[in-house]
Design a protein around this motif. Structure first.
Motif, mmCIF file in Angstrom:
data_model
loop_
_atom_site.group_PDB
_atom_site.id
_atom_site.type_symbol
_atom_site.label_atom_id
_atom_site.label_comp_id
_atom_site.label_asym_id
_atom_site.label_seq_id
_atom_site.Cartn_x
_atom_site.Cartn_y
_atom_site.Cartn_z
ATOM 1 N N GLY A 276 0.820 -1.214 0.000
ATOM 2 C CA GLY A 276 0.000 0.000 0.000
ATOM 3 C C GLY A 276 0.849 1.256 0.000
ATOM 4 N N GLN A 277 1.910 1.258 0.794
ATOM 5 C CA GLN A 277 2.802 2.418 0.837
ATOM 6 C C GLN A 277 3.486 2.627 -0.511
ATOM 7 N N LYS A 278 3.910 1.527 -1.145
ATOM 8 C CA LYS A 278 4.554 1.642 -2.458
ATOM 9 C C LYS A 278 3.591 2.215 -3.494
ATOM 10 N N PHE A 279 2.353 1.766 -3.468
ATOM 11 C CA PHE A 279 1.367 2.242 -4.444
ATOM 12 C C PHE A 279 1.091 3.732 -4.250
ATOM 13 N N VAL A 280 0.854 4.137 -2.999
ATOM 14 C CA VAL A 280 0.559 5.541 -2.702
ATOM 15 C C VAL A 280 1.760 6.414 -3.040
ATOM 16 N N LEU A 281 2.946 5.937 -2.713
ATOM 17 C CA LEU A 281 4.150 6.701 -3.026
ATOM 18 C C LEU A 281 4.292 6.884 -4.534
ATOM 19 N N GLY A 282 3.908 5.864 -5.296
ATOM 20 C CA GLY A 282 3.936 5.989 -6.754
ATOM 21 C C GLY A 282 2.995 7.074 -7.246
ATOM 22 N N GLU A 283 1.799 7.167 -6.640
ATOM 23 C CA GLU A 283 0.847 8.219 -7.014
ATOM 24 C C GLU A 283 1.424 9.601 -6.716
ATOM 25 N N ILE A 284 2.035 9.742 -5.538
ATOM 26 C CA ILE A 284 2.605 11.036 -5.141
ATOM 27 C C ILE A 284 3.774 11.405 -6.044
ATOM 28 N N THR A 285 4.652 10.452 -6.289
ATOM 29 C CA THR A 285 5.813 10.708 -7.159
ATOM 30 C C THR A 285 5.366 11.164 -8.535
ATOM 31 N N SER A 286 4.375 10.490 -9.079
ATOM 32 C CA SER A 286 3.863 10.856 -10.408
ATOM 33 C C SER A 286 3.286 12.263 -10.407
ATOM 34 N N ASP A 287 2.540 12.608 -9.347
ATOM 35 C CA ASP A 287 1.967 13.956 -9.238
ATOM 36 C C ASP A 287 3.063 15.024 -9.210
ATOM 37 N N MET A 288 4.102 14.786 -8.438
ATOM 38 C CA MET A 288 5.155 15.794 -8.245
ATOM 39 C C MET A 288 6.038 15.958 -9.480
ATOM 40 N N GLU A 289 6.007 14.983 -10.372
ATOM 41 C CA GLU A 289 6.823 15.088 -11.583
ATOM 42 C C GLU A 289 6.178 15.996 -12.628
ATOM 43 N N ARG A 290 4.891 16.336 -12.410
ATOM 44 C CA ARG A 290 4.191 17.185 -13.379
ATOM 45 C C ARG A 290 4.407 18.655 -13.060
ATOM 46 N N GLN A 291 4.270 19.489 -14.084
ATOM 47 C CA GLN A 291 4.372 20.944 -13.886
ATOM 48 C C GLN A 291 2.994 21.515 -13.556
ATOM 49 N N ARG A 292 2.341 20.829 -12.649
ATOM 50 C CA ARG A 292 1.031 21.222 -12.162
ATOM 51 C C ARG A 292 1.016 20.871 -10.687
ATOM 52 N N PRO A 293 0.560 21.767 -9.815
ATOM 53 C CA PRO A 293 0.684 21.480 -8.386
ATOM 54 C C PRO A 293 -0.135 20.264 -7.956
ATOM 55 N N GLY A 445 -13.324 17.659 -1.959
ATOM 56 C CA GLY A 445 -13.548 17.430 -3.382
ATOM 57 C C GLY A 445 -12.535 18.086 -4.293
ATOM 58 N N ASP A 446 -11.715 18.994 -3.756
ATOM 59 C CA ASP A 446 -10.685 19.618 -4.594
ATOM 60 C C ASP A 446 -9.372 18.853 -4.520
ATOM 61 N N LEU A 447 -9.374 17.699 -3.847
ATOM 62 C CA LEU A 447 -8.154 16.915 -3.681
ATOM 63 C C LEU A 447 -8.327 15.514 -4.273
ATOM 64 N N GLU A 448 -7.239 15.007 -4.852
ATOM 65 C CA GLU A 448 -7.199 13.588 -5.187
ATOM 66 C C GLU A 448 -6.995 12.816 -3.885
ATOM 67 N N ILE A 449 -7.519 11.604 -3.815
ATOM 68 C CA ILE A 449 -7.485 10.874 -2.545
ATOM 69 C C ILE A 449 -6.722 9.566 -2.686
ATOM 70 N N SER A 450 -5.772 9.352 -1.780
ATOM 71 C CA SER A 450 -5.058 8.080 -1.653
ATOM 72 C C SER A 450 -5.378 7.491 -0.289
ATOM 73 N N THR A 451 -5.481 6.163 -0.231
ATOM 74 C CA THR A 451 -5.877 5.515 1.017
ATOM 75 C C THR A 451 -4.908 4.404 1.375
ATOM 76 N N LEU A 452 -4.476 4.408 2.638
ATOM 77 C CA LEU A 452 -3.650 3.329 3.188
ATOM 78 C C LEU A 452 -4.487 2.539 4.190
ATOM 79 N N ARG A 453 -4.774 1.304 3.889
ATOM 80 C CA ARG A 453 -5.517 0.454 4.817
ATOM 81 C C ARG A 453 -4.619 -0.576 5.500
#
Length: 700
Positions: A276-293, A445-453
């Motif tokens: 779960g941590q690896k998956f969420v970290l992948g989402e965050i890493t991908s987001d931060m690589e874009r030139q969009r906050p 609603g203005d945020l993308e959501i990641s979940t760690l269970r």
């Protein structure tokens, strides 16, 4: 709600005396304010709802047919008894000497009764109730006469199968509100659709407004559903516009640097990341690589490893020469985070520089911290609200992490984002309070959501037990269990609901040290202590120097002492569901079997006792979040003292109305894409009418 229903002042439509009463006691100024004051329930023959949830002594209203009438002679004033069947109950009513009641309340008549509920031989009774006939010419008695201020009674009541009951006050009755609404609806122009169209599958807004107050034979459900959609649409449009605006902002791309500090920390962690941590970290890493906050919410169970994920994200920013800010809700948590992050990076051999900033720092320490921040010497800055204040300037802020999102408002987190200068930073907000899905898309609603269970390997489930005060042997066994854990080399928390007085931290610590914990070291931690004192106490406990820490909820979030294996929460009924779940998560962090004891003064069978029992019975944070949400008003979720006519959410149930909210959000997304300028104007108009309701998203 988008748009304006009716901006006419009330006093131009209804009598001045009643308009003044509505304004003074319920805060209503316009006809639109009145029309948004929706019924709390309805009287309807056969619905069985009249006595639902009532208790003896309550004032109730009943609609039914007179099925039996009996005149009982008694001196000069005879007694008149009738039985009314509301389609579900047979309800008795007694009148003393009322010639009018004897004349008009005959068998077969349809009538509404209002009076104080009592029971005689388990049969509901109303003593001398007010009443009004619902068929044919009539006059009202008692409080029901208030309807006549707004027109002819027969015209107001004729043909109604559903009569609304409104949230009222001691000075303004439900009948005054009902009459005023009828007068307004009689002169109300057609209510236009705020976005120019009626959503497919829903009533028009005009029919919904009229139908919720004066339902036809089919009842109010379809009108209520449309108005729920309208409420959701207002919030959904604001969130959709925010997302669209963020998409046009330029942010500094912070790509994953292969072999950088982020990768080095992963290699040196004493445990593997969960899937779960690896998956969420992948989402965050991908987001931060874009030139969009990035704007992402990371939610996860207590102890699911959110902090290490956030640290890895911060190191991705540091690898790119950017600074990070971690906003924490308390000084205790700020100092704990700063110490933990520095120790974690040092163990991995990383040169990361972590600086703490709190409001209680001395002037010299604060000045030193500010210089390190503005010069870029500080890589990660951990702070309380002090980070948002003027005078705090960053060299190059690339990532903002907000811990415990529910403690901070939208404007607070945006104020920190604004400190980055030209390019807004990426944003990661975290909460250990799982969020039911409807609340998630409504409030966040203005945020993308990641979940760690998933919990990290080695973690054992925390056992929980209820310890009622009315079972003294259980209380004594709880103290004994804490002594046993201390004898085994472990440590304990005792959480109290207050600092002073009976049952407070100071009193409890003194009594326990002298009685139950003789020979053990007992520490004290509470919010009135200075920052340095708190840090010293917490540091001593973390180092194993204190056996038992008696504290307030300053230890609720983030505090991480692996050797703590038992907690007792005193007077648990004083804490919320999510708060109890958070507190429980302070133990069980070191791989040892752990226990949380929920002490309560509540009596068995009370709602307070049942709430604590349910928390003790389940460790599923998502199930508890729904329980918590059901027990609170939706106004608390937006964190505003919403009363009278100013509340945003009046009809939506954030647990049950997911489908309606989801539809509103999908429609808002399409509308913003197709009509961006119109959507922006609608958003601005909505926010201009309720600015305080959007200032904070804070449910604590």
């Amino acid at each position: 709600m988008l748009g304006t229903i009716d901006s006419r002042p009330l006093n131009v439509v209804i009598p001045l005396k009643q308009a003044r009463a509505l304004h003074k006691h319920l805060g209503m100024e316009t006809c639109g304010d009145l029309l948004r004051h929706y019924p709390r329930k309805y009287l309807h023959y056969g619905s069985g709802s009249a006595l639902e949830g009532t208790r003896e002594g309550d004032t109730v209203s009943v609609i039914g047919h007179v099925v039996n009438a009996q005149r009982i002679p008694r001196g000069g004033k005879p007694i008149y008894k009738i039985t009314v069947n509301d389609g579900h109950h047979a309800i008795g009513a007694t009148f003393f000497g009322s010639q009018y009641a004897m004349r008009v309340l005959t068998e077969g008549k349809r009538v509404m009764l209002t009076g104080k509920l009592s029971y005689y031989r388990q049969t509901p009774q109303l003593q001398h109730p007010d009443f009004v006939l619902l068929d044919g010419p009539t006059q009202a008695t008692g409080a029901l006469k208030q309807l006549s201020h707004f027109g002819d009674l027969e015209e107001i009541l004729s043909g109604r199968e559903w009569l609304p009951l409104y949230p009222a006050s001691s000075k303004v009755s439900t009948w005054t509100i009902m009459g005023a609404v009828h007068a307004v609806l009689a002169t109300l122009p057609k209510v236009e659709e705020p976005l120019g169209f009626t959503p497919i599958g829903y009533k028009s807004l005009d029919r919904a407004i009229r139908g919720i107050h004066e339902p036809g034979p089919a009842g109010p459900d379809a009108a209520r559903k449309r108005l729920k959609y309208e409420e959701a649409s207002g919030i959904a449009l604001v969130m959709a516009v925010r997302r669209a605006e963020r998409a046009t902002e330029g942010a500094a791309a912070l790509p994953h640097v292969r072999g950088g500090d982020m990768d080095k920390l992963v290699r040196h962690l004493p445990f593997p990341l969960t899937d779960g941590q690896k998956f969420v970290l992948g989402e965050i890493t991908s987001d931060m690589e874009r030139q969009r906050p990035m704007s992402r919410l990371l939610q996860g169970e207590v102890g699911s490893g959110k902090t290490i994920v956030s640290l890895l994200a911060m190191l991705q920013a540091v690898d790119n020469g950017a600074q990070c800010a971690l906003l924490a809700p308390t000084e205790v948590l700020t100092l704990q985070h700063a110490r933990s992050l520095q120790e974690t990076t040092m163990r991995a051999g990383l040169p990361t520089r972590v600086v703490a900033l709190t409001g209680s720092m001395s002037a010299a320490r604060r000045q030193d911290a500010l210089l390190k921040i503005v010069s870029g010497e500080a890589d990660i800055v951990v702070g309380t609200h002090a980070l948002i204040q003027e005078g705090v300037e960053f060299f190059r802020l690339g990532l903002v992490v907000v811990d415990e999102q529910h403690r901070f408002g939208v404007e607070q987190r945006d104020a920190l984002r604004a400190k980055s200068g030209e390019n807004p930073p990426h944003l990661l907000v975290m909460t250990a309070t799982p969020i039911p899905r409807t609340m998630a898309i409504t409030v966040f609603g203005d945020l993308e959501i990641s979940t760690l269970r998933e919990l990290p390997g080695g973690r054992k489930p925390i056992l929980s037990s209820l310890v009622p005060e009315f079972k003294p042997n259980w209380v004594m066994r709880a103290w004994e269990k804490i002594r046993e854990e201390a004898a085994a080399g472990h440590q304990a928390y005792i959480v109290c609901p207050r600092i002073d007085g009976d049952g407070g931290v100071l009193d409890t610590a003194e009594v326990l040290a002298a009685t139950q914990f003789d020979g053990l070291s007992v520490g004290v931690l509470h919010g009135r202590m200075k920052g340095e004192e708190k840090d010293a106490v917490m540091g001593d406990f973390a180092a194993g120097g204190t056996d038992v820490l008696v504290a307030t909820t300053v230890i609720e979030v983030g505090v991480d002492v692996p050797n703590a294996t038992v907690m007792m929460v005193r007077e648990s009924e004083h804490f919320g569901v999510s708060q109890l779940h958070q507190l429980r998560g302070r133990v069980g962090r070191g791989g040892n079997a752990s226990l949380c004891l929920f002490h309560t003064l509540a009596e068995e069978g009370t709602s307070a006792f049942e709430r604590v029992r349910q928390v003790a019975a389940t460790s599923d944070g998502f199930a508890l979040a729904e329980l918590d949400l059901r027990s609170r008003q939706e106004g608390d979720i937006l964190g505003v003292n919403q009363s009278g006519s100013k509340r945003t959410l009046r009809l939506i149930n954030l647990v049950d109305d997911y489908d309606i909210v989801r539809r509103a959000y999908d429609d808002a997304e399409i509308f913003v894409e197709q009509h961006p300028e119109l959507a922006r104007r609608a958003k601005d108009a909505l926010l201009s009418t309720v600015p305080e309701e959007w200032e904070y998203i804070d449910k604590s």
